[in-house]
Design an enzyme around this catalytic site. Sequence first.
Site, PDB file in Angstrom:
ATOM      1  N   VAL A   1       0.678  -0.567   0.039  1.00 62.66           N
ATOM      2  CA  VAL A   1      -0.230  -0.454  -0.076  1.00 62.66           C
ATOM      3  C   VAL A   1       0.820   0.871  -0.181  1.00 62.66           C
ATOM      4  O   VAL A   1       0.586   2.679  -0.512  1.00 62.66           O
ATOM      5  CB  VAL A   1      -1.043  -0.003   1.244  1.00 62.66           C
ATOM      6  CG1 VAL A   1      -1.766   0.763   1.114  1.00 62.66           C
ATOM      7  CG2 VAL A   1      -1.882  -1.789   1.254  1.00 62.66           C
ATOM      8  N   ASP A   2       1.633   1.145   1.251  1.00 60.61           N
ATOM      9  CA  ASP A   2       3.282   2.370   0.949  1.00 60.61           C
ATOM     10  C   ASP A   2       3.777   2.443  -0.696  1.00 60.61           C
ATOM     11  O   ASP A   2       3.576   3.635  -1.099  1.00 60.61           O
ATOM     12  CB  ASP A   2       3.849   1.896   1.340  1.00 60.61           C
ATOM     13  CG  ASP A   2       3.605   2.427   2.910  1.00 60.61           C
ATOM     14  OD1 ASP A   2       2.793   2.991   3.459  1.00 60.61           O
ATOM     15  OD2 ASP A   2       4.127   1.910   3.903  1.00 60.61           O
ATOM     16  N   VAL A   3       4.004   1.260  -1.048  1.00 68.21           N
ATOM     17  CA  VAL A   3       4.395   1.457  -2.845  1.00 68.21           C
ATOM     18  C   VAL A   3       3.647   2.187  -3.461  1.00 68.21           C
ATOM     19  O   VAL A   3       3.819   3.484  -4.440  1.00 68.21           O
ATOM     20  CB  VAL A   3       4.925   0.366  -3.368  1.00 68.21           C
ATOM     21  CG1 VAL A   3       5.461   0.369  -4.731  1.00 68.21           C
ATOM     22  CG2 VAL A   3       5.851  -0.216  -2.275  1.00 68.21           C
TER      23      VAL A   3
ATOM     24  N   GLY B   1       2.501   5.865  -2.938  1.00 65.59           N
ATOM     25  CA  GLY B   1       3.991   7.059  -3.935  1.00 65.59           C
ATOM     26  C   GLY B   1       3.637   6.718  -4.858  1.00 65.59           C
ATOM     27  O   GLY B   1       4.139   8.187  -5.709  1.00 65.59           O
TER      28      GLY B   1
END
Length: 366
Positions: free
Chosen positions: A168-170, A173
């Site tokens: 989810v972070d990727v 981003g």
Amino acid sequence: MTGALDGVVVVDFSRVLAGPYATMMLGDFGAEVIKVERPGVGDDTRQWGPPYDSAGVATYFNAVNRNKRSVVLDLTDPADVQRARDLVAGADIVVENFRPGTMEKLGLGYEDLRAIRPDVIYCSITGFGRDGGADLPGYDLLVQAVGGLMSVTGTEPGDPTKTGVALVDVLSGLHALSGILAALNHRNRTGEGQRVDTNLLSVLLSSMVNQASGYLGAGAVPQIMGNRHPSIAPYQTFDTADRPIAIAVGNDKQFRAFAAAIGSPELADDPRFSSNPQRVANRDALCALIETELKSNGADHWYTVLTAVGVPAGPINDLAEAFAFARELGIEAEVSVPGSPTPQVANPVTLSATPVTYRSGPPALG
């Protein structure tokens, strides 16, 4: 040869993964990225180890911080806040992922910085938006849990599982990057800057694609299915004589080729399996027949046989095998970066006129 974003200056107040991933991509495309870090400790991921590289630096930090220079500022010190404002005065883009309201309290919110740089593009990445979820901590694991991803991930019902990387972070981003580039194009046409907002929960719900659409469009709440696909069969992993293999049969033509390749051509004419809806309805019976055939040989054998007839298939590689596979295909998945003692993962985007560049490794603090 110049980069696509040569001359663009980014002041990066973000930490950990989503923001740094976006700003590293901007740096790869040619932008100058100034990473603002806390005195003494810097980005949290500098301490997120093991593993460490040969120079003793946490490889987590190395993953998303090349092509940047580090500036140490204490944002609780008015003098350092002024230095930060001075950096922004000469910048095009600001990226931050503090809890909502933090940058405003520091005098570094969008309205504060727009007063000194009217055309600034100001990107905020939060966990749950700037309204009702403003006080919730935006950690990837938490968002995977409350955002539904874990409810469809795992080996069986009752065993929700996170993905093996902070996906989810990727994704957040990358969504931040796309918003920044859209805003940059708008500014190039009009001279007008703007605020770009995204949050991890919205990104995840958008990235759930067919699963989310199935709920909104048909009221279908998906459940854990292991490696099976809710709408396609056979589209999953199977055991072979040695290790598992992934097989992704996407249409009836592929299924006919698949059935013949595994020595069971009659499956394609069986009324239980002659169309994808029928294969989905009779998945258990189909998979039992398939696995019996696949256990006669190993995964590499079936990869060769199935690929030769146009059926998507591949063994379950570990990361070492995955990089080796990329090399076999002529894909440059790793690069040497000046100042980095170890190789890094290559940027996956190829631009014919303005290729990405690797100018410097992850910076030492300050």
